[in-house]
Write an enzyme that holds these catalytic residues in place. Structure first.
Site, PDB file in Angstrom:
ATOM      1  N   CYS A 142       8.479  18.365 -17.571  1.00  0.00           N
ATOM      2  CA  CYS A 142       7.418  19.020 -18.325  1.00  0.00           C
ATOM      3  C   CYS A 142       6.898  20.198 -17.506  1.00  0.00           C
ATOM      4  CB  CYS A 142       6.280  18.035 -18.598  1.00  0.00           C
ATOM      5  SG  CYS A 142       4.851  18.770 -19.394  1.00  0.00           S
ATOM      6  N   GLU A 150      -0.165  14.221 -15.006  1.00  0.00           N
ATOM      7  CA  GLU A 150      -1.255  14.052 -15.953  1.00  0.00           C
ATOM      8  C   GLU A 150      -2.476  13.532 -15.196  1.00  0.00           C
ATOM      9  OE1 GLU A 150       1.875  12.771 -16.648  1.00  0.00           O
ATOM     10  OE2 GLU A 150       2.321  14.482 -17.934  1.00  0.00           O
ATOM     11  N   CYS A 203      11.013  21.904 -25.792  1.00  0.00           N
ATOM     12  CA  CYS A 203      10.979  21.392 -24.415  1.00  0.00           C
ATOM     13  C   CYS A 203      11.798  20.116 -24.257  1.00  0.00           C
ATOM     14  CB  CYS A 203       9.536  21.171 -23.966  1.00  0.00           C
ATOM     15  SG  CYS A 203       8.615  19.939 -24.922  1.00  0.00           S
ATOM     16  N   CYS A 216       2.670  24.554 -22.298  1.00  0.00           N
ATOM     17  CA  CYS A 216       2.754  24.563 -23.764  1.00  0.00           C
ATOM     18  C   CYS A 216       1.424  24.201 -24.403  1.00  0.00           C
ATOM     19  CB  CYS A 216       3.822  23.574 -24.237  1.00  0.00           C
ATOM     20  SG  CYS A 216       5.434  23.826 -23.500  1.00  0.00           S
ATOM     21  N   HIS A 274       1.729  22.020 -31.484  1.00  0.00           N
ATOM     22  CA  HIS A 274       2.255  21.208 -30.383  1.00  0.00           C
ATOM     23  C   HIS A 274       3.432  20.351 -30.829  1.00  0.00           C
ATOM     24  CE1 HIS A 274       1.972  20.314 -26.259  1.00  0.00           C
ATOM     25  NE2 HIS A 274       1.628  19.049 -26.381  1.00  0.00           N
ATOM     26  N   TYR A 289       7.700  20.390 -29.257  1.00  0.00           N
ATOM     27  CA  TYR A 289       8.602  19.324 -28.821  1.00  0.00           C
ATOM     28  C   TYR A 289      10.039  19.553 -29.281  1.00  0.00           C
ATOM     29  CZ  TYR A 289       4.832  16.520 -26.906  1.00  0.00           C
ATOM     30  OH  TYR A 289       3.804  16.065 -26.133  1.00  0.00           O
ATOM     31  N   THR A 311      -2.190  16.972 -19.217  1.00  0.00           N
ATOM     32  CA  THR A 311      -0.945  17.446 -18.615  1.00  0.00           C
ATOM     33  C   THR A 311      -1.177  18.738 -17.843  1.00  0.00           C
ATOM     34  OG1 THR A 311       0.344  16.443 -20.387  1.00  0.00           O
ATOM     35  CG2 THR A 311       1.413  18.176 -19.122  1.00  0.00           C
ATOM     36  N   GLU A 319       5.962  10.809 -23.386  1.00  0.00           N
ATOM     37  CA  GLU A 319       5.364  11.994 -23.982  1.00  0.00           C
ATOM     38  C   GLU A 319       5.981  12.275 -25.350  1.00  0.00           C
ATOM     39  OE1 GLU A 319       3.985  15.464 -21.416  1.00  0.00           O
ATOM     40  OE2 GLU A 319       5.702  16.317 -22.461  1.00  0.00           O
TER      41      GLU A 319
END
Length: 480
Positions: A98, A255, A297, A102, A290, A294, A189, A445
Site C-alpha cells: 500500500c 495503519e 492498487c 490514494c 476509493h 482498488y 493508512t 484491506e
C-alpha cells in the site's frame, strides 16, 4: 514538486506523536517497522520525477496552471480518472504494498464537490476555503491523509446516543476563530507519513448529530493528535534486519489509531460545520472514489504475487505442468477482472456541479465487491503453487550458520536455475503478500477498505435500477 528525498526530510522535520510497540517515537523516519511504509510513499514522488511516468504521475492544476503530483489533483475528465487507476497499478507493481496516498486523493475530490454543494444550499464559504487549502497542498506537494472511519462504538446507536460521545469525532466547542474537536479515527493508512490530515464524517447523519457533521484539515503534528501504530502479522521480523525473512524489506504499509485530543481547527480550515444533511453525500462520494482506487492498487500488487507464484513454480521445476499453468491463467484472469472494473467505472465518469469528475457509482461498487473476493482466491492459488515450504523455511540466520547452512543448501535445493536462497526468498515474498505485513494492505484491506462488503451491496441495490429492469421484462412480455 518534491523529490523522494525531500519528502523523507519533510516528514523527519515534523514533530508528530507516534506510539509503536509501547514506545513513543521521535519520528517515523528510520524506524525499522515504519521506514518501509515511508519508502512506499516516497515512490509516489519518485515516479513523478521519472519521465517514463510523467503522463500518469503528474497533472496540471486547474487552480494554478502549475504542474503538480497527481495525488493532489482534482479530476477534470474521465481521462484523469483512468490515469489515476493506471498510476495506482504501476505503484502497486513497484512496491507490492500500500503506497498510502490514494485515501487523500479520494478525500480531496469528494470534499471539493461537496463543499461546492453546501455553499449553494447555505451560502457558506467552504468551497473557497477548501480551494485555498488545496492550492497550498499542491504547491508544497504534500501528502494528505484522508480520515473517515470512526471507532463507532455500538453500531446500533447513532453518534449522539453512544455511551461515550467521543466514539465518533465531534465538535466539543465552537469559538469565534474556529472549533475544538475530540474523538478518533481508526485504521488510518499512512497518517504518520502524511503532512496533513483531512477529516470527514463516517456515516450519514441526522440534525441531532450535527456536532458530528464536521470536515476539516490540520497538520498531522498539530497539538492534541496522537497516533498509535497497529500491529501487523510478522511485523517484528523487520526488527531483525533480515531482508530474506521479511519477504519485502524495502516497502510496506502502516495503519494507526489516531486520536484527536481537543484539537483546535481555525475557521479557514473548516469545510463542514453542522450541515448534517450533507454528511451522507460526502461519505458516498468518497467511498465511490476509493472503491474505484482498488481496481488499480490491488491489481498492481496482484501482478507481483502472480509473478512470484510463477517463479515458485519454476524453482520447483513444475512450470510446464498443465494444472500449474491453468492456475496462473486463472490468477491473471481474476486480476484483470478487477482492473477492468476500475477502468470501466472511470470511463463512465461524469462531471459534478463543481466541475470535477465523479466515477460511475454502480460500477465502482461492483469493482470493490469483486476486490472483497478475488484477492483471496489469487492468494489461495499462489499458496497452492508455492507449497508448504512457504511457511516452514528456515530463517536467514540458519542459512548463514556454518553447520545448518550447508544442510539447508543441500536439502532445500530444487531446480538448478535458482539457488536455494533465491527459492526461499521467492517463497517469503508470497508469504509476505498473503500472510505477513503486506497481507494487511492486500487481503484485509481488500475486504474492509472503503467500506465492508455489505456497504457495496447496499449501494449496488440503490444503483441497480431494478424497477427499470422489471419494465424491460414487461415490455418483452407485453405486460402493461
Amino acid at each position: 514538486m518534491m523529490t523522494g528525498e525531500q519528502y523523507i526530510e519533510s516528514i523527519h522535520s515534523m514533530k508528530m506523536r507516534i506510539f509503536c510497540m509501547g514506545e513513543e517515537l521521535e519520528t517515523a523516519v528510520g524506524h525499522p517497522i515504519l521506514q518501509p511504509s515511508l519508502n512506499s510513499v516516497k515512490m509516489t514522488y519518485e515516479l513523478a520525477e521519472d519521465p517514463k511516468y510523467h503522463e500518469l504521475a503528474t497533472a496540471v492544476s486547474h487552480l494554478t496552471g502549475h504542474k503538480i503530483n497527481r495525488f493532489t489533483h482534482i479530476h477534470e475528465s474521465c481521462d484523469d480518472l483512468v490515469k489515476k487507476v493506471k498510476l495506482q497499478r504501476v505503484l502497486g507493481q513497484k512496491t507490492a504494498s500500500c503506497f498510502q496516498r490514494c485515501v487523500g486523493l479520494d478525500a480531496i475530490n469528494a470534499v471539493y464537490s461537496t463543499t461546492y454543494d453546501i455553499d449553494k444550499k447555505y451560502g457558506t464559504e467552504y468551497f473557497e476555503r477548501f480551494k485555498k487549502f488545496l492550492i497550498y497542498c499542491q504547491e508544497k506537494d504534500l501528502t494528505v491523509d484522508g480520515a473517515m472511519t470512526d471507532p463507532k462504538g455500538n453500531r446500533k446507536l447513532p453518534p449522539h446516543l453512544q455511551d461515550d460521545p467521543d466514539l465518533y469525532l465531534r465538535i466539543v466547542e465552537r469559538r469565534p476563530d474556529g472549533v475544538i474537536v475530540r474523538g478518533a479515527k481508526a485504521h488510518q493508512t499512512g497518517i504518520c507519513n502524511s503532512h496533513e490530515v483531512l477529516v470527514m464524517p463516517t456515516i450519514a447523519l441526522s440534525d441531532e448529530d450535527k456536532d458530528y457533521a464536521v470536515s476539516f484539515a490540520v497538520p498531522t503534528d498539530s497539538e492534541g493528535i496522537v497516533m498509535i501504530i497497529g500491529r501487523q502479522s510478522c511485523d517484528t521480523r523487520k526488527l531483525e534486519g533480515s531482508c530474506q525473512d521479511t519477504g519485502n524489506c524495502k516497502f510496506g504499509g502502516v495503519e494507526a489509531l489516531t486520536v484527536f485530543n481537543d484539537v483546535f481547527v481555525p475557521n479557514e480550515r473548516i469545510f463542514m460545520n453542522g450541515e448534517a444533511r450533507y454528511a451522507g453525500l460526502l461519505v458516498e462520494r468518497f467511498a465511490g472514489y476509493h472503491r474505484q482506487s482498488y481496481g488499480g492498487c490491488k491489481v498492481g500488487v496482484g501482478d507481483v504475487l502472480i509473478g512470484a507464484a510463477a517463479l515458485a513454480a519454476e524453482s520447483n521445476g513444475v512450470e510446464s505442468t498443465s494444472h500449474i499453468k491453468d492456475k496462473l491463467i486463472e490468477m491473471t484472469h481474476l486480476n484483470e477482472t478487477m482492473y477492468a472494473c476500475g477502468i470501466a467505472c472511470s470511463c463512465q465518469g461524469h462531471p459534478t456541479p463543481s466541475g470535477n469528475y465523479d466515477i460511475d457509482t454502480l460500477l465502482a461498487n461492483v469493482c470493490k465487491q469483486n476486490v472483497t473476493r478475488i484477492p483471496y482466491e489469487i492468494a489461495r492459488l499462489s499458496q497452492d503453487i508455492a507449497g508448504g515450504l512457504m511457511v516452514t523455511a528456515p530463517s536467514e540466520k540458519d542459512c548463514a550458520n556454518p553447520t545448518a547452512g550447508p544442510l539447508i543448501e543441500k536439502y532445500l535445493s530444487a531446480a538448478s536455475s535458482f539457488t536455494t536462497k533465491e527459492r526461499i526468498k521467492i517463497l517469503r515474498l508470497i508469504e509476505n503478500l498473503t500472510m505477513g505485513t503486506a497481507a494487511v494492505g492486500y487481503l484485509t484491506e481488500s475486504m474492509h477498505g472503503a467500506g465492508s462488503p455489505q456497504a457495496q451491496r447496499i449501494m449496488i441495490a440503490r444503483q441497480g435500477k431494478l424497477e427499470h429492469k422489471k419494465l424491460l421484462a414487461k415490455e418483452i412480455l407485453g405486460i402493461e
